[in-house]
Design an enzyme around this catalytic site. Structure first.
Site, mmCIF file in Angstrom:
data_model
loop_
_atom_site.group_PDB
_atom_site.id
_atom_site.type_symbol
_atom_site.label_atom_id
_atom_site.label_comp_id
_atom_site.label_asym_id
_atom_site.label_seq_id
_atom_site.Cartn_x
_atom_site.Cartn_y
_atom_site.Cartn_z
ATOM 1 N N SER A 189 0.799 -1.543 0.210
ATOM 2 C CA SER A 189 -0.016 0.239 -0.249
ATOM 3 C C SER A 189 1.279 1.140 -0.479
ATOM 4 C CB SER A 189 -0.586 0.037 0.727
ATOM 5 O OG SER A 189 -1.490 -1.060 1.512
ATOM 6 N N HIS A 198 -1.624 -3.012 -6.476
ATOM 7 C CA HIS A 198 -2.104 -2.651 -5.381
ATOM 8 C C HIS A 198 -3.841 -2.514 -5.377
ATOM 9 C CE1 HIS A 198 -3.069 1.134 -1.695
ATOM 10 N NE2 HIS A 198 -3.287 -0.149 -1.503
ATOM 11 N N GLU A 246 -4.822 -0.011 -8.360
ATOM 12 C CA GLU A 246 -3.851 1.214 -8.747
ATOM 13 C C GLU A 246 -2.829 -0.051 -9.473
ATOM 14 O OE1 GLU A 246 -3.723 4.588 -5.982
ATOM 15 O OE2 GLU A 246 -3.226 3.257 -4.702
ATOM 16 N N ASN A 278 -3.746 6.395 -1.353
ATOM 17 C CA ASN A 278 -4.116 6.432 0.286
ATOM 18 C C ASN A 278 -2.758 7.991 0.945
ATOM 19 O OD1 ASN A 278 -4.800 4.519 0.882
ATOM 20 N ND2 ASN A 278 -2.882 3.275 1.103
#
Ligand code: 3H9
Length: 697
Positions: free
Chosen positions: A406, A427, A439, A477
């Site tokens: 992540s 991801h 992702e 994130n």
């Protein structure tokens, strides 16, 4: 003779065929072609007209690219009325997807036949509008108010068999749509079947429209179009006559056409199609994928494996111990059982997957033949490095080596292998077999065909894949961390987590940030805070410790039954945890902060501006290619309300100079957090928008 509508006379039937690939959208040329085709048929001694589409579909709707531009004659509503009023018998033969304005054209015909694979629907609400060419008036007259409301307020695509049962279609015929249509039209003529204009049918039976409006509005979580559609259908029952109903539909349609929600939803429609179109991938052929490997069978690994298995890809799942492998198998079996329950998987496919397509392994050698392997092990660089060293040793040449990290540095992981070109980040978002976002994280050395393979895998798994560059948190994130920090600051200054969650769900988010933390597990944020503090926080950064105290008390959110909220078994959602506010008040006292009130509007504004500002940095640094990549990431992975089109479409709609003014004003109270992103300053200076950057490509 129209380029996009063919005309041919077959005996006494005039055949109008649409030739406007890819989806026969009803742009101005198509509308003109249909109008002149009907006029020509009437002057040509024809007894009937057959309309069908060439290529993959009947008309899939109005041409969305014309929205917001000056209207060009003939408009679709007038065209539909003209088709319906024709003295000839008019028939449509449907295949592919007869959607929106396409279905409205079909409804203005006197009879409708479809091939079995056809689907019909009025999905306009998903674009922030309502059917605007008579759909809300004609459909309830033939299938009743309840069935029409179901189709119009959900926008769902209805299969031919169900559409026949409902009465949207008159018949289903196997074969080529032209031949199916001709045979049906001939049969209708042979039986001297009269014209059957829907506008002449009686008004449908009304329901309690006020109650339905409220219910649909609530379900839409702030989205207006489905509720407005209820009012349009109401007009079908209550207007003085058909024509007045059409006028009411037009008023409501025009209001929505001018709305920000329409702009946001149309932006989302095109953004999600543009997101996988990357110039550097033009002509790049992805590598073949016959079998994939997954390392680690925890929640994430099991979710990724489930997703691949559901897409028909055999999976080798590697675990470290027989017990862990058994637990992983149980997780996958439970995910698959859920898919059977939801009707997404047949029982026999379920059994076949578990018996034949999932291989559990304890040894890296089992990964020798996989085409792509995704590691989903513990989020620790040393652990990941060990995994990649092993993969480098056993995987065949050309295998794609992917990490589901992540936030870790994928360049560092890739550098450890002899084949950094084959290394990529994939991801996934938890639960990986449900969440749509993927992702595709491109490291410095990742080869273009490996990137193309990441996108191809995403497509195969039914995911929306977004290209991201390497940084702490990638696109999603990293931006989350900024707006979440903004929420924490507002709590310190006087807002409660509950007011913040409520304000943001009222804005349209699926959940507020504190409820999200409870769902994800408070231990995740705790670990991140500890990591950042250990690395050394900038002395100007604000920090707070009250959430650590919750964790120290063993409260990790939903999984422990308590976090910001208390979760009682059997109840959906939680109620505020009474222990939280005293912890926050103690923290404010310790930091010498006197709490102030926040309005809900201010909460939303600050949260959104923090999101936009960080997003501008992410684009400025090339982590996200285009603003639309950020928009799609937030919509698909972070519960951002689609009807705003994504945070950067929202920003454009607010006006970028206004957002920059806010940042500059707030920077007086916190100059460290509220630093304007250089790209935002540049766009404002140049008088440009994020959407201008999208157009630059
Ligand atoms: C309406 O009808 C209003 C009326 O009630 C009233 C008017 C007065 N227009 O999705 P795909 C493009 S509102 C223009 O990748 P698929 C799309 O951008 C409309 N372009 O294929 C893409 O372009 P590109 C109601 C359109 O097979 C290409 O076609 N109708 C339109 O996965 C291929 O599309 C809808 O809401 C359009 N209407 O799915 C239907 N539709 O290649 C919207 C598509 O440059 N469309 N394009 O990226 C869809 O749901 C899907 O496209 C469809 C095909 C199911 C048709």
């Amino acid at each position: 003779m129209s380029q996009v509508i063919g005309y041919e006379k077959v005996d006494d039937i005039a055949v109008l065929s649409a030739r406007n690939p890819p989806v026969n959208a009803l742009g101005v040329d198509v509308r003109r072609g249909l109008l002149s085709g009907i006029e020509r048929a009437e002057a040509d001694g024809a007894r009937a007209v057959l309309i069908y589409g060439e290529g993959r579909t009947y008309f899939a709707g109005a041409d969305i690219r014309e929205f917001g531009k000056p209207p060009q004659e003939p408009g679709l509503p007038a065209l539909c009325n003209r088709i319906e009023a024709s003295p000839l018998l008019v028939v449509s033969a449907l295949h592919g997807t007869a959607l929106g304005g396409g279905l409205e054209v079909a409804l203005s015909c006197h009879y409708r036949i479809a091939v079995p694979s056809a689907k019909v629907g009025l999905p306009e609400v998903n674009l922030g509008i309502i059917p605007g060419a008579g759909g809300t008036q004609r459909l309830p007259r033939i299938i009743g108010v309840e069935a029409a409301l179901d189709m119009i307020t959900t926008g769902r695509h209805v299969r031919a068999a169900e559409a026949l049962e409902m009465g949207v279609l008159d018949k289903i015929g196997e074969g080529d749509p032209r031949e199916v249509g001709l045979a049906y039209t001939r049969a209708l003529l042979a039986a001297n079947t009269p014209r059957r204009p829907i506008c002449e049918m009686p008004t449908p039976e009304p329901i309690d429209f006020d109650a339905r409006y409220e219910a649909v509005l609530k379900k839409g979580r702030g989205q207006l179009s489905p509720a407005v559609a209820v009012r349009a259908v109401q007009a079908a029952c209550e207007a003085d006559d058909f024509a007045s109903g059409l006028v009411r539909e037009r008023e409501l349609f025009t209001e929505l056409m001018a709305s920000d929600q329409r702009k946001g939803l149309i932006h989302a429609f095109f953004a999600e199609r543009a997101v996988s179109k990357l110039p550097e991938l033009q002509g790049v052929v992805p590598r073949d994928l016959h079998q994939i490997g997954v390392i680690g069978g925890g929640t994430m690994g099991a979710g990724i494996a489930t997703s691949a298995l559901l897409a028909g890809l055999p999976v080798v799942l590697l675990e470290m111990t027989p017990e862990a492998a058994k637990a992983a198998q149980a997780r996958i079996a439970s995910n698959l059982a859920g898919a059977v329950k939801r009707g997404k998987l047949s029982q026999s496919d379920h059994d076949d997957i578990l018996q034949n397509r999932l291989e559990l392994a304890l040894d890296y050698d089992a990964l020798q033949n996989v085409d792509l392997v995704i590691e989903a092990v513990f989020e620790d660089m040393e652990v990941k490095k060990q995994v990649f060293a092993q993969l480098d040793a056993v995987c065949k040449g050309g295998a794609v080596l992917a990490t589901n990290t992540s936030y870790l540095d994928i360049n560092e992981i890739a550098a450890l292998t002899r084949r950094p070109d084959d290394v990529i980040g994939l991801h996934f978002f938890s639960p990986a077999h449900v969440m749509k976002l993927l992702e595709v994280v491109v490291a410095d050395r990742t080869a273009p065909e490996v990137v193309a393979t990441g996108f191809a895998l995403g497509k195969r798994l039914g995911k929306t894949a977004v290209r991201a560059g390497v940084c702490d948190g990638f696109i999603g994130n990293r931006i989350l961390s900024a707006y979440r920090t903004c929420a924490d600051h507002m709590v310190l200054d006087g807002a409660s987590p509950y007011q913040i969650d409520a304000a943001l769900t009222a804005f349209g988010f699926a959940m507020g940030p504190f409820a999200v933390s409870d769902l994800a597990g408070l231990d995740i944020g705790w670990a991140a805070r500890k990591r950042k503090r250990a690395a050394g926080l900038d002395p100007r950064a604000r920090d707070s410790f009250y959430a650590d105290k919750l964790c120290e008390g063993g409260y990790f959110g939903q999984k422990t039954g308590k976090g910001y909220y208390v979760y009682e078994t059997g109840r959906r959602g939680g109620v505020p945890n009474p222990e939280v506010m005293p912890l926050i008040e103690a923290e404010r006292a310790a930091q010498g902060i006197s709490a102030r009130g926040f309005t809900d509007d201010e909460i939303v504004r600050r949260y959104m501006v923090a999101m936009v500002n960080e997003a501008a940095r992410v684009i400025g640094e090339g982590i996200a290619r285009r603003p639309l990549d950020v928009d799609v990431t937030l919509i698909y992975g972070y519960g951002f309300p689609r009807y705003w089109g994504g945070p950067l479409k929202w920003a454009d709609l607010q006006g970028l100079p206004n957002l920059l003014d806010d940042i500059r004003r707030w920077s007086e109270e916190d100059p460290y957090f509220w630093q304007p992103a250089p790209l935002l300053e540049q766009l404002v200076a140049e008088g440009r928008s994020f959407d201008d950057l999208n157009k630059d490509g």
